[in-house]
Write a protein that holds these residues in place. Structure first.
Motif, PDB file in Angstrom:
ATOM      1  N   LYS A 135       0.760  -1.215   0.125  1.00 28.44           N
ATOM      2  CA  LYS A 135      -0.036   0.073  -0.033  1.00 28.44           C
ATOM      3  C   LYS A 135       1.008   1.136  -0.151  1.00 28.44           C
ATOM      4  O   LYS A 135       0.497   2.142  -0.428  1.00 28.44           O
ATOM      5  CB  LYS A 135      -0.998  -0.104   1.172  1.00 28.44           C
ATOM      6  CG  LYS A 135      -1.986  -1.084   1.256  1.00 28.44           C
ATOM      7  CD  LYS A 135      -2.839  -0.808   2.534  1.00 28.44           C
ATOM      8  CE  LYS A 135      -3.920  -1.670   2.555  1.00 28.44           C
ATOM      9  NZ  LYS A 135      -4.867  -1.970   3.577  1.00 28.44           N
TER      10      LYS A 135
ATOM     11  N   LYS B 125      -3.633   5.683   3.570  1.00 29.78           N
ATOM     12  CA  LYS B 125      -4.557   6.333   2.672  1.00 29.78           C
ATOM     13  C   LYS B 125      -4.896   7.640   3.198  1.00 29.78           C
ATOM     14  O   LYS B 125      -5.045   8.673   2.769  1.00 29.78           O
ATOM     15  CB  LYS B 125      -5.871   5.599   2.029  1.00 29.78           C
ATOM     16  CG  LYS B 125      -5.345   4.576   1.057  1.00 29.78           C
ATOM     17  CD  LYS B 125      -6.664   3.830   0.571  1.00 29.78           C
ATOM     18  CE  LYS B 125      -6.325   2.759  -0.228  1.00 29.78           C
ATOM     19  NZ  LYS B 125      -7.547   2.288  -0.810  1.00 29.78           N
ATOM     20  N   LYS B 126      -5.099   7.641   4.525  1.00 24.93           N
ATOM     21  CA  LYS B 126      -5.769   8.565   5.339  1.00 24.93           C
ATOM     22  C   LYS B 126      -4.574   9.587   5.669  1.00 24.93           C
ATOM     23  O   LYS B 126      -4.699  10.492   5.653  1.00 24.93           O
ATOM     24  CB  LYS B 126      -6.350   8.277   6.673  1.00 24.93           C
ATOM     25  CG  LYS B 126      -6.946   9.092   7.518  1.00 24.93           C
ATOM     26  CD  LYS B 126      -7.764   8.462   8.819  1.00 24.93           C
ATOM     27  CE  LYS B 126      -8.563   9.443   9.643  1.00 24.93           C
ATOM     28  NZ  LYS B 126      -8.978   8.690  10.773  1.00 24.93           N
TER      29      LYS B 126
ATOM     30  N   LYS C 213      -1.877   9.986   3.680  1.00 18.42           N
ATOM     31  CA  LYS C 213      -1.723  10.867   2.288  1.00 18.42           C
ATOM     32  C   LYS C 213      -2.531  11.726   2.100  1.00 18.42           C
ATOM     33  O   LYS C 213      -2.306  12.841   1.313  1.00 18.42           O
ATOM     34  CB  LYS C 213      -1.696   9.776   1.147  1.00 18.42           C
ATOM     35  CG  LYS C 213      -0.777   8.792   0.982  1.00 18.42           C
ATOM     36  CD  LYS C 213      -0.164   8.159  -0.391  1.00 18.42           C
ATOM     37  CE  LYS C 213      -1.689   7.845  -1.018  1.00 18.42           C
ATOM     38  NZ  LYS C 213      -1.408   7.116  -2.409  1.00 18.42           N
TER      39      LYS C 213
END
Length: 309
Positions: A6, A73-74, A76
């Motif tokens: 990821k 993701k959070k 980024k």
């Protein structure tokens, strides 16, 4: 699914670049404070408190790395932001004051209270203040549930260490039995004294006490495994039976690696250098084995026990 795949680095993203710089700064200060604080208290107050739970130091790195991987993701999505100067100064001051608490007075005031708590809980609070000073209160608020979980797990880990220390001797006796089978294959000059938990080979001897019993490694691996499951459970389905099998297998591997570690320490001390065996291999080999095993679990085992909801 590969969890670590990821991570995609983009250093052109200023927000992401600042996150890495803040994280690096926190890690560096964390290492300096943990290793140098006893010397500082020695010069200020005339006494030093040595680190009783060395794994408390090493645990911070895999836990924070786990947090980054599972919330990538959070992270980024966070835009570039600057720190509030007065806010950072406030929490930095609170961190310094917490780190410099007169622990000797607390030890004398609460003589029957576990000394690990008196030393490590102020450290946890101080590091929390330091984290807020570096990352800012808004970042902490955005990731409040994850960061609270990390603090909670560290507190739970510390409590478990105190409770489980009662049983370390049983693990030491099993290790002595295993060493009695392994070491004679290396040298014929081996003697084991179970009553004293003593192992001697050539002119080098070690006492298989609590730090060598494997109890800390086992509880640390258990802690890391449970922390990983709790993070993953928020967004993924956990195969309970697979997770249980993976946990039991991991604990067995950790115990076997600890036996190998002690055999290596004794061999190095007997045939090469006693100082090297104690100062280098004894201090760091266990952490290297443990963290290496946990990284292998992140790469290969956890993807087999989780599924996207």
């Amino acid at each position: 699914m590969k969890i670590i795949k990821k991570l995609k680095f983009d250093l052109q993203d200023k927000g992401l670049l600042m996150f890495w710089l803040r994280l690096l700064l926190f890690f560096v200060l964390f290492m300096i404070i943990f290793t140098k604080l006893p010397d500082v208290t020695k010069s200020l107050y005339g006494y030093r408190v040595d680190n009783y739970q060395p794994y408390f130091f090493y645990l911070m790195y895999p836990i924070v790395i786990l947090f980054v991987i599972l919330r990538w993701k959070k992270i980024k999505a966070i835009p570039y932001y600057g720190n509030d100067f007065f806010q950072s100064i406030l929490f930095l001051t609170l961190a310094v004051l917490t780190f410099l608490l007169p622990l000797k007075d607390l030890f004398l005031t609460f003589p029957d209270f576990p000394h690990q708590f008196i030393y490590y809980f102020p450290l946890m609070i101080g590091y929390s203040f330091l984290f807020i000073a570096i990352f800012g209160f808004n970042f902490v608020k955005k990731f409040s549930s994850e960061l609270f979980l990390i603090v909670y797990l560290f507190a739970l880990y510390l409590v478990s260490q105190v409770l489980i220390e009662t049983y370390w001797m049983y693990f030491s006796k099993v290790i002595l039995y295993a060493l009695g089978l392994i070491l004679p294959l290396i040298s014929k000059s081996v003697s084991i004294v179970p009553a004293e938990l003593l192992v001697k080979m050539e002119n080098f001897s070690v006492n298989v006490g609590a730090p060598c019993s494997g109890i800390y490694s086992l509880t640390t691996f258990l802690f890391l495994f449970i922390a990983s499951i709790l993070f993953l459970k928020q967004k993924m389905k956990i195969y309970i039976i697979r997770a249980a099998v993976a946990l039991i297998a991991g604990l067995v591997l950790v115990f076997i690696l600890n036996i190998i570690r002690i055999a290596i320490i004794i061999s190095v001390g007997a045939f090469y250098s006693a100082e090297l065996a104690i100062n280098l291999f004894h201090e760091y080999l266990s952490a290297i084995f443990l963290l290496g095993l946990f990284i292998l679990y992140l790469y290969f085992i956890f993807p087999l026990i989780v599924k996207k909801k």
